[in-house]
Each structure stands twice: as C-alpha cells, then as structure tokens.
Motif scaffolding. Structure first.
Motif, PDB file in Angstrom:
ATOM      1  N   SER A 308       0.802  -1.224   0.000  1.00 24.60           N
ATOM      2  CA  SER A 308       0.000   0.000   0.000  1.00 24.60           C
ATOM      3  C   SER A 308       0.833   1.272   0.000  1.00 24.60           C
ATOM      4  O   SER A 308       0.315   2.356  -0.191  1.00 24.60           O
ATOM      5  N   GLY A 309       2.116   1.165   0.192  1.00 18.29           N
ATOM      6  CA  GLY A 309       2.964   2.339  -0.004  1.00 18.29           C
ATOM      7  C   GLY A 309       3.092   3.234   1.212  1.00 18.29           C
ATOM      8  O   GLY A 309       3.341   4.424   1.085  1.00 18.29           O
ATOM      9  N   SER A 310       2.932   2.663   2.410  1.00 14.58           N
ATOM     10  CA  SER A 310       3.065   3.471   3.618  1.00 14.58           C
ATOM     11  C   SER A 310       4.507   3.899   3.822  1.00 14.58           C
ATOM     12  O   SER A 310       4.785   4.922   4.424  1.00 14.58           O
ATOM     13  N   THR A 428     -10.474  -7.737  12.340  1.00 13.36           N
ATOM     14  CA  THR A 428      -9.811  -6.458  12.070  1.00 13.36           C
ATOM     15  C   THR A 428      -8.437  -6.690  11.452  1.00 13.36           C
ATOM     16  O   THR A 428      -7.796  -7.692  11.719  1.00 13.36           O
ATOM     17  N   VAL A 429      -8.022  -5.773  10.623  1.00 15.96           N
ATOM     18  CA  VAL A 429      -6.755  -5.904   9.909  1.00 15.96           C
ATOM     19  C   VAL A 429      -6.219  -4.554   9.461  1.00 15.96           C
ATOM     20  O   VAL A 429      -6.997  -3.652   9.199  1.00 15.96           O
ATOM     21  N   GLU A 431      -3.701  -2.373  10.832  1.00 16.62           N
ATOM     22  CA  GLU A 431      -2.865  -1.610  11.752  1.00 16.62           C
ATOM     23  C   GLU A 431      -3.069  -2.219  13.127  1.00 16.62           C
ATOM     24  O   GLU A 431      -4.060  -2.917  13.340  1.00 16.62           O
ATOM     25  N   ASP A 454      -8.159 -10.330  15.598  1.00 18.24           N
ATOM     26  CA  ASP A 454      -7.219  -9.318  15.128  1.00 18.24           C
ATOM     27  C   ASP A 454      -6.222 -10.081  14.263  1.00 18.24           C
ATOM     28  O   ASP A 454      -5.464 -10.912  14.754  1.00 18.24           O
ATOM     29  N   THR A 455      -6.259  -9.827  12.968  1.00 16.80           N
ATOM     30  CA  THR A 455      -5.442 -10.613  12.046  1.00 16.80           C
ATOM     31  C   THR A 455      -4.240  -9.797  11.598  1.00 16.80           C
ATOM     32  O   THR A 455      -4.382  -8.757  10.978  1.00 16.80           O
ATOM     33  N   THR A 459       0.604  -7.800   2.529  1.00 22.39           N
ATOM     34  CA  THR A 459       0.487  -8.148   1.114  1.00 22.39           C
ATOM     35  C   THR A 459       1.426  -9.320   0.822  1.00 22.39           C
ATOM     36  O   THR A 459       1.088 -10.261   0.106  1.00 22.39           O
ATOM     37  N   GLU A 460       2.592  -9.249   1.416  1.00 15.75           N
ATOM     38  CA  GLU A 460       3.637 -10.236   1.177  1.00 15.75           C
ATOM     39  C   GLU A 460       3.262 -11.624   1.684  1.00 15.75           C
ATOM     40  O   GLU A 460       3.715 -12.625   1.150  1.00 15.75           O
ATOM     41  N   ASP A 545       8.044  -5.461  10.968  1.00 16.90           N
ATOM     42  CA  ASP A 545       7.274  -4.962  12.102  1.00 16.90           C
ATOM     43  C   ASP A 545       7.946  -5.377  13.408  1.00 16.90           C
ATOM     44  O   ASP A 545       8.661  -6.375  13.457  1.00 16.90           O
ATOM     45  N   ARG A 560       5.572  -0.728  12.829  1.00 18.60           N
ATOM     46  CA  ARG A 560       6.696  -0.942  11.919  1.00 18.60           C
ATOM     47  C   ARG A 560       8.018  -0.658  12.613  1.00 18.60           C
ATOM     48  O   ARG A 560       8.087   0.210  13.471  1.00 18.60           O
ATOM     49  N   LYS A 654      -4.223   3.911   6.138  1.00 15.07           N
ATOM     50  CA  LYS A 654      -3.162   3.832   7.146  1.00 15.07           C
ATOM     51  C   LYS A 654      -2.456   5.167   7.292  1.00 15.07           C
ATOM     52  O   LYS A 654      -2.225   5.862   6.301  1.00 15.07           O
TER      53      LYS A 654
HETATM   54  P1  ATP Z   1       4.302  -0.667   2.419  1.00 16.93           P
HETATM   55  O1  ATP Z   1       4.906  -2.027   2.650  1.00 16.93           O
HETATM   56  O2  ATP Z   1       4.335  -0.243   1.011  1.00 16.93           O
HETATM   57  O3  ATP Z   1       4.793   0.346   3.383  1.00 16.93           O
HETATM   58  P2  ATP Z   1       1.973  -1.560   3.888  1.00 16.93           P
HETATM   59  O4  ATP Z   1       2.956  -2.304   4.732  1.00 16.93           O
HETATM   60  O5  ATP Z   1       1.046  -0.618   4.574  1.00 16.93           O
HETATM   61  O6  ATP Z   1       2.725  -0.791   2.704  1.00 16.93           O
HETATM   62  P3  ATP Z   1       0.238  -3.835   3.572  1.00 16.93           P
HETATM   63  O7  ATP Z   1       0.896  -5.065   3.101  1.00 16.93           O
HETATM   64  O8  ATP Z   1      -1.145  -3.584   3.117  1.00 16.93           O
HETATM   65  O9  ATP Z   1       1.082  -2.607   3.086  1.00 16.93           O
HETATM   66  O10 ATP Z   1       0.180  -3.818   5.138  1.00 16.93           O
HETATM   67  C1  ATP Z   1       0.905  -4.694   5.983  1.00 16.93           C
HETATM   68  C2  ATP Z   1       1.306  -3.977   7.256  1.00 16.93           C
HETATM   69  O11 ATP Z   1       0.127  -3.515   7.963  1.00 16.93           O
HETATM   70  C3  ATP Z   1       2.004  -4.857   8.265  1.00 16.93           C
HETATM   71  O12 ATP Z   1       3.373  -4.995   7.978  1.00 16.93           O
HETATM   72  C4  ATP Z   1       1.731  -4.124   9.574  1.00 16.93           C
HETATM   73  O13 ATP Z   1       2.592  -3.011   9.725  1.00 16.93           O
HETATM   74  C5  ATP Z   1       0.330  -3.603   9.377  1.00 16.93           C
HETATM   75  N1  ATP Z   1      -0.687  -4.532   9.937  1.00 16.93           N
HETATM   76  C6  ATP Z   1      -1.550  -5.306   9.247  1.00 16.93           C
HETATM   77  N2  ATP Z   1      -2.379  -5.969  10.071  1.00 16.93           N
HETATM   78  C7  ATP Z   1      -2.025  -5.641  11.318  1.00 16.93           C
HETATM   79  C8  ATP Z   1      -2.511  -6.003  12.628  1.00 16.93           C
HETATM   80  N3  ATP Z   1      -3.522  -6.829  12.803  1.00 16.93           N
HETATM   81  N4  ATP Z   1      -1.880  -5.479  13.693  1.00 16.93           N
HETATM   82  C9  ATP Z   1      -0.843  -4.639  13.538  1.00 16.93           C
HETATM   83  N5  ATP Z   1      -0.357  -4.235  12.353  1.00 16.93           N
HETATM   84  C10 ATP Z   1      -0.943  -4.719  11.247  1.00 16.93           C
END
Ligand code: ATP
Ligand code: MG
Length: 692
Positions: A308-310, A428-429, A431, A454-455, A459-460, A545, A560, A654
């Motif tokens: 998602s490009g955070s 929930t997913v 963050e 809480d999942t 993407t990976e 993370d 993160r 996010k």
């Molecule tokens: P980018 O890698 O480009 O910065 P992104 O990490 O936001 O984008 P996604 O793959 O959609 O892209 O999101 C995964 C990230 O979201 C995880 O690495 C984590 O930081 C966060 N995340 C997802 N679900 C949870 C959760 N249940 N609790 C805590 N963090 C979560």
C-alpha cells in the motif's frame, strides 16, 4: 545524550509492559462458548496440535487440505523447498512443484457445478436502493465469456493485465477470467492517481488496462476513465505503449434518481480514443460462455499486487498459484470460522490484498456467500455498515481499525438502531488496533457476544500469519494472539539472536520457514526482494514490524520497525504512546513519531485529532502529556503535541508516519505523496505547526 545501550532498553520495555498490563496484557475476554459449539477448532489443545503438525510436518498437514481441491496433475516434486539464507545462494520458495491446477476452476467451476444457484455475492451499491445478487453459475458464465474476450484480443498465459476498477462485479469477473487463462492480474486500487497507476502499469509491463467510466463513492463521482487516459499517456511518454483499454459502463454510476446533482452532471460524457478504447459490453455481446481453463503449474504466477505504499516506493509482490490458493482458503475457513450457508462481509476494497484473499479467493474457495460493497461507511450516514449487516444477516464481518475509529466518533445510536444478532465473528486488519477501538468493537458492535479476531498479515504474506481461532482463543484487546498454521514467528534482537523463552521484550518480528502463501518475489526485481526481506537477518523472513510476546505466549505487534523511537536510549513504540493518548476522551485519533532532539537524541512528537466540537487548548495539551506519563512513564512524555484536523493517510486508510516524521523535523521536502488519500491535510499541518 547517547544511547544507554541494551540494559536500559530492557528496563524501558519492562516499563512499557506495565503500561500494557494496565490496559491490555491481563485484560482477557472469553468468547461465548455457545456461539461456537460447532467451531472448526474447539480448544487451544486442538489448535496447538494442529499448529505443531503444520510446522513440523507441513506436507501431511497441507496435503489433507490440498486433496479437497482439484488437481489436473498431483505434484511430483518435494512438497516444500526453500532457501531463506542469502549466504547460501538466492532466496527461493516452492510448494508442490509439478502439480497442475487452476484457481478459477477450484473456486468457481466446482461450486457452480455442485450448487449453481448458490449466491456468491450480494452486491450492495453505493446507493442503498441499488443491489443485485450473483450466483456461482451466473458468475461462471460471465467469467468464461470474458476469458474468451481476452483470448480474442490476443492475450495469453503469462501476460500482465492491469485492473483499475470500482467495486463492481466486473472487477471479480475480470480477475477470475485472468486466472482462468493464466494471465497475471495486477489490480490497482481505483482511488490512486494517474501517476501511481502509470508507475504500476510500467513496472508490471502490462499489455492491457481494464477500467470503468466512473466510480461512485458516497456523494462523490470519480471520473476513472480520465485518470486511466492520463496514466496511459504517461506510459506512452516513457516508451511503454499500452494499446488496449477495456471500459465498463458502470451502471451504478448512471444517476437513477437518487444520485446528487453533482454526480449526475459528471456522467454526461466520457473521453474516447477509437484506437485504444473498447466498451466491455460490446465485447461481451455474443461471447461464448464456454471456456476451458489453462492448467497452471503450482508455481506459475497468479497475480502482482503492490503494497500500500506506507513506507516508500510500492513493491510489486508476486504470488503464485497453488500455495496462495491453499493458504487463502485455509486462513479464511479458520480465522473466521466460516461455515456453509453463512453470510460473510469484508469491507475492504479488492484493490488491496485483503480484498484479493478475503473477498474473492478465500471465500469463494470455501463456496461462501459474501457481501460486496461499493460505497463508504458514512454514506448515506454513519449507520450504513450496520444497516447492511441487518439487511443480509451478516455473520462474519471484517474491517480495519481506521474504519472502527472513524465510526466511533459518531453516536452509538447509529449502531444500536440495527439488528446485529446475526454477527458472530468481527475481524480487524491493517494496523495495530488500540484497546479503545477494540473495546468499542467488542461491546457496542458485537454486544459482548462475538469473537474479535485481530489478524496480522501483509500483502507479502498472502494471508493471515497471526490471529486467533474464534471460539478457542481467549482474546486480549490489542494482541493478534497466535500464529496461523504453517507460520513460525520469532522475535529477534538487534544482533540477530532469537529472543528465547515465552515472555520476551519487543524486537523484530521474523519468520523461520515459509508457509504456502508467502510471496515468491517482487515482480522483475528479485534483488530488491532479497534485500528488503532477507538480508537483515539471514535465514529468516523479516516482516518489518516490531512485536513482543507476553507471558501467555500472545504476540503483540507494536508497529513498523521504522516507527520505533530511541528516546534517550529507551526503545519506545509509537503505537503505545498513541494508545495512551486516544484513551483521553477528547481525542479521536493520534499519530506519534520521533524527531531529532538536541538532548534526547529522539524526541516524541504527537499529532492529535480532537473529537468534533472539542477545542484544542493548553489545558488539553497538559492533560495529554500527563496521560502518557502515567500510562507509560516519564520517559515517554511527549515533547510536542500538534493539533491535526486530519492525518495524512494512504488510500487504504493507514497513517503515513513517513510524512509526519518530515513535518515533525521541520523538513518541507516530503517526498512521494502519490499514495496519499488527501494531500490537503499535509498543507494544514505545515501551517499550524506549534512553537517548540
Ligand atoms: P508498504 O509495505 O508499502 O509500506 P503496507 O505495509 O502498509 O505498505 P500492507 O501489506 O497492506 O502494506 O500492510 C501490511 C502492514 O500492515 C504490516 O506490515 C503491519 O505493519 C500492518 N498490519 C496489518 N495488520 C495488522 C494487525 N492486525 N496489527 C498490527 N499491524 C498490522
Ligand atoms: Mg509493508
């Protein structure tokens, strides 16, 4: 002052722990056993035994599941082969080599053959009066027709096709049609700008773009076609010539009397280039609904999806066929405890991984009936989600903390006015969910009856890697709890040593071995893949993370790695400070970042959004500082509190801390903002920076 080293860090983590203990670690909730009498997993003993088998003997665990799918040919090679250690050569992951199957066949044809009239999707339009149902058989016919269209246009196995579409059924049809004939789909969320779309089209070297004339969300209408045109133009200027664009005439955007005048006006015309553009409905007229599947090797690519490009330039994650299929199907079944006949609803957009795995592939692999929603949670009002739950008697519901926090701002009456007695599991997913939001979800939405899952995943990872089992796992607000089948999480220290014992302090969350759904590469960039995920800790997949494990073995994701702050030598996580701040009744949302501080090394900078009608004043600032002091300790006292009418967020909702870090540091060059949902919030933050 320089960092005080490891001892102090550990001491500060203890302090952080006592904060979570106050709020979380010891706060457990049992599920209502009677709601889960028929649960797939009935006890933690059963879970432990299944998890043990899945990691110690993956072959027998997954083979049992794989046998429920159709294989044109069974795999002949090893079940799982991999190298996670860059020192031993290139990273690779393979599952079920030599097997031949097709995911579209498994999730669609098989269900349509057995139960043709079963509803695959209740499609709920942006406009509450606009809804349709699609059975598995209807969907199969459409998918076959569109596969034939793609073939007639010369597309073949291995080609890449980009989908830039609203949440309409044609998006599902197009993605399954690609999968049916071996085309790699690359879905780009339809809220992205022309620049972002062009960047993804070029990176994937796509030969076709599928889009729609308009999309409608809330009272807004978005002219997707113009964005698509601009993106194609940009690609052309960079020498990437995309010769075809298929356009869906989005009937839900065709003002039907309930649309606002602004929306109606927007829809009078659409720009058209005869050389490139083709209407979907013209192509589908007369197309045959008979189309054989392309039998794919287990490791043939299925799709590319950009993260998602955070944190910077998005990565084109590549998933392959068989492993992803097994993992999406299995995580869906167990995390939501899905049973035949239940109605499931995931509010994500298909443009994100959550939509790929938990709107399309996972639910359909379980022959589920899902709601697919075109609109937004606030339209026509803040009760929309619960109106939809009542309308379709949704039993399993999946959303993001950002949506929960947004809805919490409104009166609980918006929730309570609708019947939610059908709900059993609330997921929930996206963050870390702060305990305040968790409790609201549990108490107000779920009436203290539902299991909250809480999942944690990415993407990976293709599917959930940490999350509870409804009915079996005691819940702790803010903890994603235990690893999913196949996943072996480990918490690493700074020096690459595994932290031993059950209870361990915060460290890096890594995984020891692959599970079937883990990505195989970054499209066209294997060296970036190795560098980003495998070089920091050779022998492990590094998720990026932070996490710790409590005395009961629960995993707590702390955010993160980039979001950890080293304050006077104490390692603090931004998520913990944020949780303390939003406990204050005047605050609806907070984002915390570190910034260069002359004395502490890193200072704590907090962006806070007061609730509607609350005035931001010095007294509030002092109260917030005090709140954090008492919750975490004096070391965590915020240095700056900055009023943020809005926070910069990605289009998936996010918070983009990368930008906030720049603002906090007083830097004006904030880098790539194309993945930002609303860039005006950044300007506002620059203008109201507090004096320091
Ligand atoms: P980018 O890698 O480009 O910065 P992104 O990490 O936001 O984008 P996604 O793959 O959609 O892209 O999101 C995964 C990230 O979201 C995880 O690495 C984590 O930081 C966060 N995340 C997802 N679900 C949870 C959760 N249940 N609790 C805590 N963090 C979560
Ligand atoms: Mg990421």
């Amino acid at each position: 002052m320089a960092s005080n080293g490891h001892t102090e860090n550990t001491a500060s983590m203890k302090r952080n722990k006592s904060f979570t203990e106050l709020l979380g670690d010891n706060l457990t909730f049992d599920v209502k056993a009677e709601v889960f009498l028929d649960g797939h997993v009935k006890s933690m003993d059963q879970y432990n035994q299944m998890h043990k088998q899945s990691v110690e003997d993956p072959e027998s665990f997954w083979t049992k599941i794989a046998n429920q799918f159709y294989w044109k040919e069974k795999w002949s090679g090893k079940f799982m082969e991999y190298n996670f250690d860059v020192r031993k050569g290139d990273i690779f992951i393979k599952f079920m080599e030599g097997g031949k199957t097709n995911i579209c066949y498994n999730v669609l044809d098989r269900v349509a053959q057995e139960t043709p009239d079963k509803i695959a999707f209740y499609w709920e339009g942006n406009d509450p009066a606009n809804c349709k149902t699609y059975t598995y058989k209807q969907l199969l016919d459409e998918v076959c027709k569109f596969s034939n269209v793609l073939k007639s246009k010369g597309l073949k196995k291995g080609d890449r096709v980009a989908l830039y579409m609203p949440m309409i059924i044609e998006l599902v049809v197009a993605m399954l049609a690609c999968a049916r004939i071996g085309i790699i789909h690359s879905i780009v969320f339809a809220g992205f700008s022309a620049d972002s779309l062009a960047e993804r089209l070029k990176d994937g070297d796509c030969s076709l773009l599928i889009t729609a004339d308009y999309s409608v969300r809330g009272d807004k209408s978005i002219d997707l076609k113009t964005v698509a045109d601009n993106a194609l133009k940009e690609c052309g200027e960079d020498g990437v010539d995309i010769k075809m664009c298929i356009v869906v005439k989005n009937s839900s955007a065709e003002g039907d009397g309930t649309h606002s005048p602004k929306q109606k006006k927007a829809k009078t015309s659409v720009s058209w280039n005869e050389d490139v553009d083709l209407w979907w409905h013209d192509l589908m007229t007369g197309a045959s609904n008979d189309c054989q599947c392309e039998w794919m090797d287990a490791e043939d690519p299925l799709f590319i999806l950009y993260t998602s490009g955070s944190t910077g330039k998005p990565k084109g994650v590549l998933h392959t066929t068989a492993g992803y299929m097994l993992y999406a199907a299995t995580t869906f079944k167990y995390s939501f405890d899905y049973h035949e006949g239940e109605v499931y609803w995931c509010t994500a957009d298909i443009g994100w991984i959550t939509g790929h795995s938990y709107i399309v592939y996972g639910p359909m692999a379980n022959a589920a009936t899902s709601v697919m929603f075109e609109g937004t949670p606030l339209y026509p009002d803040a009760g929309r989600m619960w109106a939809v739950v009542e309308k379709y008697k949704v039993s399993k519901f999946y959303t993001a903390p950002t949506a929960i926090r947004m809805l919490m701002k409104f009166s609980d009456d918006f929730v309570k006015k609708y019947d939610r007695s059908s709900l059993k599991v609330l997921g929930t997913v996206g963050e870390p969910i702060n305990p305040e939001a968790w409790l609201w979800y549990y108490k107000i939405v779920g009436e203290e009856r539902c299991s909250i899952v809480d999942t944690f995943w990415q993407t990976e990872t293709g599917g959930h890697v940490i999350g509870g089992m409804p009915g079996a796992t005691m819940m702790k607000p803010g903890s994603a709890s235990f690893p999913f089948f196949g996943a072996v999480p480990v918490i690493m220290d700074e020096d690459g040593k595994e932290k031993e014992g059950v209870e361990v302090d915060q460290g890096y969350l890594v995984f020891k071995q692959p599970w079937p759904g883990l990505m195989r590469t970054l499209y066209g960039n294997h060296s970036r893949y190795q560098a980003a995920y495998f070089e920091r800790f050779p022998g492990y997949y590094c998720a990026g993370d932070g996490a710790y494990r409590d005395k009961d073995g629960y995993y707590w994701i702390t955010g993160r790695i980039d979001d950890l702050m080293n304050v006077s030598g104490h390692l603090l996580s931004t998520a913990q400070v944020e949780s303390a701040i939003v406990e204050h009744s005047s605050i609806s949302e907070a984002a915390v970042v570190g910034y260069p501080h002359p004395v502490k090394g890193t200072g704590i900078y907090c962006f806070v959004t007061p609730k509607n009608g609350i005035r931001f004043c010095d007294a509030l600032v002092s109260e917030l500082k005090q709140k954090v002091r008492t919750r975490i300790g004096p070391i965590a006292t915020p240095d700056v509190i900055h009023e943020a009418p809005g926070l910069p967020k990605t289009r998936s909702g996010k918070i983009m801390r990368r930008i906030l870090r720049k603002i906090a540091a007083g830097q004006t060059d904030i880098g790539d903002t194309t993945t930002l949902a609303d860039s005006t919030v950044v300007d506002k933050l620059f203008t109201n920076r507090p004096q320091q």
